[in-house]
Design a protein around this motif. Structure first.
Motif, PDB file in Angstrom:
ATOM      1  N   ILE A  24       8.159   8.566  -4.807  1.00 20.94           N
ATOM      2  CA  ILE A  24       8.631   9.631  -3.762  1.00 20.94           C
ATOM      3  C   ILE A  24       7.467   9.598  -2.687  1.00 20.94           C
ATOM      4  O   ILE A  24       7.471   9.633  -1.425  1.00 20.94           O
ATOM      5  N   THR A  25       6.247   9.801  -2.973  1.00 19.45           N
ATOM      6  CA  THR A  25       5.119  10.304  -2.170  1.00 19.45           C
ATOM      7  C   THR A  25       4.253   8.847  -1.676  1.00 19.45           C
ATOM      8  O   THR A  25       3.488   8.825  -1.213  1.00 19.45           O
ATOM      9  N   ARG A  26       4.780   7.714  -2.467  1.00 22.41           N
ATOM     10  CA  ARG A  26       4.072   6.485  -2.026  1.00 22.41           C
ATOM     11  C   ARG A  26       4.929   5.351  -1.731  1.00 22.41           C
ATOM     12  O   ARG A  26       4.423   4.188  -1.356  1.00 22.41           O
ATOM     13  N   GLY A  27       6.272   5.531  -1.665  1.00 19.25           N
ATOM     14  CA  GLY A  27       7.315   4.458  -1.723  1.00 19.25           C
ATOM     15  C   GLY A  27       7.676   4.017  -0.247  1.00 19.25           C
ATOM     16  O   GLY A  27       8.230   3.062  -0.133  1.00 19.25           O
ATOM     17  N   GLY A  28       7.302   5.174   0.679  1.00 19.56           N
ATOM     18  CA  GLY A  28       7.838   4.597   2.003  1.00 19.56           C
ATOM     19  C   GLY A  28       9.072   4.604   2.218  1.00 19.56           C
ATOM     20  O   GLY A  28       9.875   3.810   3.131  1.00 19.56           O
ATOM     21  N   TYR A  29       9.941   5.408   1.676  1.00 23.86           N
ATOM     22  CA  TYR A  29      11.427   5.586   1.622  1.00 23.86           C
ATOM     23  C   TYR A  29      11.857   6.488   3.028  1.00 23.86           C
ATOM     24  O   TYR A  29      10.984   6.956   3.446  1.00 23.86           O
ATOM     25  N   THR A  30      12.902   5.930   3.296  1.00 21.09           N
ATOM     26  CA  THR A  30      13.581   6.632   4.426  1.00 21.09           C
ATOM     27  C   THR A  30      14.815   7.468   3.778  1.00 21.09           C
ATOM     28  O   THR A  30      15.815   6.880   3.460  1.00 21.09           O
ATOM     29  N   ILE A  31      14.585   8.815   3.578  1.00 20.47           N
ATOM     30  CA  ILE A  31      15.844   9.523   2.760  1.00 20.47           C
ATOM     31  C   ILE A  31      16.663  10.306   3.970  1.00 20.47           C
ATOM     32  O   ILE A  31      16.089  11.341   4.434  1.00 20.47           O
ATOM     33  N   ARG A  32      17.794   9.725   3.960  1.00 20.95           N
ATOM     34  CA  ARG A  32      18.651  10.341   4.979  1.00 20.95           C
ATOM     35  C   ARG A  32      19.531  11.011   4.208  1.00 20.95           C
ATOM     36  O   ARG A  32      20.234  10.958   3.336  1.00 20.95           O
ATOM     37  N   ALA A  50      17.135  12.562 -10.880  1.00 23.86           N
ATOM     38  CA  ALA A  50      17.917  11.351 -10.751  1.00 23.86           C
ATOM     39  C   ALA A  50      16.909   9.774 -11.191  1.00 23.86           C
ATOM     40  O   ALA A  50      17.402   8.785 -11.067  1.00 23.86           O
ATOM     41  N   GLY A  51      15.694  10.221 -11.645  1.00 24.18           N
ATOM     42  CA  GLY A  51      14.952   9.239 -12.196  1.00 24.18           C
ATOM     43  C   GLY A  51      13.638   8.876 -11.281  1.00 24.18           C
ATOM     44  O   GLY A  51      12.986   7.997 -11.638  1.00 24.18           O
ATOM     45  N   PHE A  52      13.592   9.234 -10.011  1.00 22.29           N
ATOM     46  CA  PHE A  52      12.457   9.044  -9.152  1.00 22.29           C
ATOM     47  C   PHE A  52      11.223   9.584  -9.683  1.00 22.29           C
ATOM     48  O   PHE A  52      11.265  11.124 -10.001  1.00 22.29           O
ATOM     49  N   THR A  53      10.141   9.007  -9.784  1.00 22.89           N
ATOM     50  CA  THR A  53       8.824   9.719 -10.103  1.00 22.89           C
ATOM     51  C   THR A  53       8.203  10.356  -8.909  1.00 22.89           C
ATOM     52  O   THR A  53       8.563   9.960  -7.661  1.00 22.89           O
ATOM     53  N   GLU A  54       7.368  11.308  -9.057  1.00 26.51           N
ATOM     54  CA  GLU A  54       6.564  11.693  -7.955  1.00 26.51           C
ATOM     55  C   GLU A  54       5.839  10.523  -7.029  1.00 26.51           C
ATOM     56  O   GLU A  54       5.638  10.732  -5.809  1.00 26.51           O
ATOM     57  N   GLU A  55       5.192   9.781  -7.740  1.00 27.53           N
ATOM     58  CA  GLU A  55       4.355   8.437  -7.207  1.00 27.53           C
ATOM     59  C   GLU A  55       5.375   7.736  -6.282  1.00 27.53           C
ATOM     60  O   GLU A  55       5.116   7.242  -5.204  1.00 27.53           O
ATOM     61  N   ALA A  96       0.828  -1.250  -0.084  1.00 27.83           N
ATOM     62  CA  ALA A  96      -0.036  -0.124  -0.089  1.00 27.83           C
ATOM     63  C   ALA A  96       1.003   1.242   0.079  1.00 27.83           C
ATOM     64  O   ALA A  96       1.858   1.177   0.502  1.00 27.83           O
ATOM     65  N   PRO A  97       0.348   2.448  -0.509  1.00 25.48           N
ATOM     66  CA  PRO A  97       1.199   3.768  -0.376  1.00 25.48           C
ATOM     67  C   PRO A  97       1.549   3.993   1.005  1.00 25.48           C
ATOM     68  O   PRO A  97       0.900   3.841   1.957  1.00 25.48           O
ATOM     69  N   LEU A  98       2.736   4.346   1.100  1.00 24.18           N
ATOM     70  CA  LEU A  98       3.506   4.448   2.391  1.00 24.18           C
ATOM     71  C   LEU A  98       4.175   5.853   2.456  1.00 24.18           C
ATOM     72  O   LEU A  98       4.373   6.537   1.506  1.00 24.18           O
ATOM     73  N   THR A  99       4.059   6.469   3.471  1.00 18.15           N
ATOM     74  CA  THR A  99       4.988   7.850   3.837  1.00 18.15           C
ATOM     75  C   THR A  99       6.250   7.796   3.626  1.00 18.15           C
ATOM     76  O   THR A  99       6.808   7.044   4.293  1.00 18.15           O
ATOM     77  N   THR A 100       6.734   8.468   2.942  1.00 23.39           N
ATOM     78  CA  THR A 100       8.390   8.690   2.855  1.00 23.39           C
ATOM     79  C   THR A 100       8.820   9.753   3.873  1.00 23.39           C
ATOM     80  O   THR A 100       8.161  10.879   3.762  1.00 23.39           O
TER      81      THR A 100
END
Length: 800
Positions: A315-323, A308-313, A59-63
């Motif tokens: 970034i906003t749905r991937g649930g990443y932790t961007i340090r 760098a090639g990441f889409t808006e979807e 499911a979409p997750l918070t980044t």
């Protein structure tokens, strides 16, 4: 036989359920049967594909964007959701959702026919929905279709439509899903996907929003409140409708008691408890607008990832932790110094700064900020434009002389080269208007020596000297040097025609090179503050350019590292050139144009610096760098119709005739931000110079003929290809002896060498003064040049 009206509804529902039961059974047992279009091969494949998606696609997750220490800066999401494993959800939460939504969850196989019939009877008898007819597995399927698959409003409506076809597909997928996942996994996925109102998707977000806690700590009354909201997040919203929310919560508690999940005492205690909802709700701000002073940095992170090639979807749905690389202490000092020099509410004036850490493997962005507050309310002096990294249209002034000096070193001159300093009014053959007429070039300071070393010229910034030097280097090579060292956007930003205002299909760099606009060395070109800071980082990395990266690492929701494609670092100039140029810029704080600001800040460390001021004082800049960090500052009028800025020691303001210089507000900002960051640490020495770039290459070296006979000296110089002129001077050396030459050491190709030849006589001494000594003009700050002595001459040919 006639039935009472109160029995007609349940009987009709039971009849429909019987039909549905038969259809589903037929669909599962005979998936290839005909007669019903929904039971075709195509439908069967669709169901199988959907069940596979439910198993494999999250499911979409918070980044979450964090600083370099892992502390959150911002949250980026389409749906505010954080997944948690089963063991991190309290038993009370699991019990509450099962009690009110699916008490036979662990008994059925995805579709609970017994429970469905019981729910129909119970709901019909009460006249209300007291038990759900869909299992949690079916609800999970519906939620997945609604919150994961559906991308448009039409798709969302289709995912919730009350039709037999959707119910049939939902049931079939649920039956298949139960064969692929365990009960605990389905329950966990359901609790992570369900919407619980007020922007909270999943139990983790809801626990934080309503109770400022984590899902493992949810109590019985808290869990019951959340479970009761599944039916209607609006009707049972505890903020808008606390009474109905309390009634619904207590119903869930009673169901938990009836099913033996809690005892009577626990039920009484939970029912008597207040709702206990946080006031106000703990909402997570979405996007960079919630990042406060780090909003500009956050926006740069998003732009960097997109490039760098990441889409808006993603970034906003991937649930990443961007340090990120952001250093909190550096950010605080940058922001404090920016605001000290230019308050956030100063009309029409913005003060912006970026700070980059040098390195041969990466140039890490430590901080960036603006005196302007990041936001969308223009009436409150807010802006969401990327001021610290997007190009500032008004330019960076004489900081661009760095590129002319670097090009001259690469072409064979040395940093000790004695540059010609023509007086103000110099008419250069390359600095011309549209009709080809020379534009007189002026200096801010008069009475400058006729020649000075390149080091002193960088510190005191005479315009005429660098226009003269640009005649040797050529404009195109200086432009290329600026791009190589860090101003990469010049080669990618379309040139805007000043007449029509239209963008062209050529870059700024291409147009400047094609038209050979000599004003380039005076810094009239749009400039990114971040890129200018990165120029200093390139020089302090021994000529290694790296993209100014804001990314330390990226991990996905499972903690796995996510690679990012970044431009590779590259050696753009010789290490010796970079190191020597750093030394050539090392006098700006001592006797150069930022000396007053350095002295006021108590600056004592070795550094490299360069000030800049653009035409009419509409913007001013400073680039300062030490081995640990490089920073650039630009102060400019960011109004729609920029005006000159005046700087009298307080906040700059728009005025009729400006007097702001790079050595004023920009330099004060840099020293004010950087000094606290290095205070208490031992100074790092500048890198060693390279003899090749100190005195120049063989092609620029002039034979030293001082002390030789004039005829022999002329012969040697002309034999080496130099033009020679002589003038006689009174001197005690033998007549005809060369007692001086200008230039000495190095010269531009084709430059004439003037020999001073002794007359053999000693001039008579001047008479002794008879009156009091005359007072001379006061020196500049710290004995150096007047502060900010670098504004450009007449209007540049490109209108900048």
């Amino acid at each position: 036989m006639r039935f009472p009206r109160r029995l007609l509804r349940p009987i009709g529902v039971l009849a429909g359920l019987c039909v549905l039961l038969g259809v589903v059974t037929a669909g599962m047992v005979f998936p290839l049967a005909g007669g019903l279009g929904m039971l075709s091969n195509e439908a069967g494949d669709s169901v199988t594909s959907s069940s596979v998606d439910l198993v494999n696609n999250p499911a979409p997750l918070t980044t979450t964007v964090t600083d370099s220490d892992g502390q959150p800066l911002a949250y980026l999401f389409d749906q505010n959701r954080t997944e948690v494993p089963n063991e991190q959800i309290s038993p009370a939460m699991k019990a509450a959702i099962l009690a009110i939504e699916d008490r036979r969850f662990y008994d059925h196989e995805g579709v609970d026919w017994q429970g469905t019939l019981r729910a129909v009877v119970a709901n019909s008898a009460s006249g209300d929905v007291v038990q759900g007819a869909s299992t949690l597995t079916q609800q999970y399927v519906k939620n997945y279709m609604l919150y994961v698959d559906a991308q448009t409003e039409a798709e969302r409506l289709k995912a919730t439509e009350q039709t037999p076809a959707r119910k049939l597909k939902e049931a079939r997928i649920a039956l298949q899903l139960e064969r692929q996942l365990s009960k605990d996994e389905i329950l966990n996925r359901y609790l992570n996907i369900v919407f619980l109102g007020n922007g909270s998707y999943g139990v983790a977000a809801a626990a934080r929003t309503y109770f400022n806690t984590t899902p493992d700590k949810l109590s019985i009354p808290q869990a019951a409140l959340l479970a009761g909201m599944v039916r209607s997040t609006t009707q049972f919203d505890p903020v808008q409708n606390p009474d109905t929310a309390t009634q619904r919560r207590n119903l869930v508690i009673d169901q938990m008691r009836q099913q033996g999940m809690i005892d009577d005492a626990q039920a009484r205690q939970a029912t008597a408890a207040p709702l206990g909802v946080a006031d106000p709700l703990v909402r997570v701000p979405n996007g960079c607008n919630g990042a406060g002073d780090t909003g500009f940095f956050c926006k740069y992170v998003v732009q960097y990832l997109t490039e760098a090639g990441f889409t808006e979807e993603q970034i906003t749905r991937g649930g990443y932790t961007i340090r990120t690389t952001l250093d909190r202490r550096a950010m605080e000092q940058v922001k404090a110094s920016l605001n000290k020099e230019v308050p956030p509410d100063a009309p029409n004036v913005a003060n912006v700064m970026s700070l980059v850490q040098p390195g041969k493997e990466a140039h890490r962005v430590l901080a960036m900020g603006s005196s302007r507050t990041f936001g969308l309310n223009a009436d409150e002096y807010e802006t969401s434009y990327g001021l610290p990294f997007q190009p500032v249209n008004l330019g960076a002034g004489s900081t661009y002389k760095i590129f002319t000096a670097a090009t001259a070193l690469e072409k064979g001159l040395g940093i000790n080269y004695s540059m010609q300093v023509p007086p103000s009014g110099y008419a250069s053959p390359i600095y011309v208007d549209g009709s080809g007429r020379p534009i007189p070039v002026g200096n801010a300071s008069e009475g400058l020596p006729a020649r000075m070393s390149m080091t002193d010229a960088l510190a005191q910034s005479p315009n005429t000297a660098f226009i003269k030097l640009e005649e040797f280097t050529g404009v195109p090579d200086v432009v290329d040097m600026s791009v190589r060292l860090g101003l990469r956007s010049l080669a990618t930003t379309p040139f805007v025609d000043p007449g029509s205002g239209k963008r062209t299909d050529r870059s700024i760099a291409e147009v400047i090179k094609e038209q050979e606009l000599a004003s380039f060395t005076l810094g009239v070109t749009p400039t990114s503050v971040l890129e200018m800071a990165n120029v200093g980082a390139t020089l302090f990395s021994e000529g290694t350019w790296c993209p100014p990266t804001p990314i330390e690492s990226i991990t996905d929701a499972n903690g796995e590292n996510v690679p990012i494609t970044e431009e590779p670092c590259e050696q753009v100039v010789d290490p010796g050139l970079a190191n020597t140029l750093v030394h050539g810029m090392s006098k700006d704080d001592i006797n150069g144009t930022s000396a007053a600001a350095a002295q006021a800040a108590g600056w004592t460390r070795p550094m490299a610096g360069k000030t800049g001021t653009t035409q009419q004082h509409k913007s001013a800049a400073f680039l300062g760098a030490i081995p640990e960090m490089s920073g650039a500052v630009i102060t400019f009028d960011n109004g729609n119709s920029p005006r000159p800025l005046c700087d009298g020691g307080g906040a700059p303001f728009a005025c009729g005739e400006g007097n702001i210089f790079g050595g004023k507000t920009p330099a004060r900002t840099w020293y004010g931000a950087v000094k606290p960051l290095v205070e208490g640490t031992p100074p790092t020495p500048l890198p060693p110079t390279d003899p090749r770039y100190l005195d120049g290459g063989a092609e620029s070296r002039i034979p030293d003929v001082v002390g030789r006979a004039a005829g022999d000296a002329r012969g040697e110089l002309e034999g080496a290809g130099w033009q020679v002129s002589t003038r006689t001077v009174d001197n005690r050396a033998p007549e005809g002896t060369v007692v001086g030459q200008e230039p000495r050491g190095a010269a531009l190709p084709g430059e004439a060498v003037t020999l001073q030849v002794s007359s053999g006589t000693v001039p008579a001494p001047p008479p002794l003064p008879t009156g009091p000594p005359a007072e001379g003009p006061p020196p500049g700050p710290d004995g150096g040049a007047p502060e900010g002595g670098e504004p450009e001459g007449g209007p540049p040919p490109d209108g900048g």
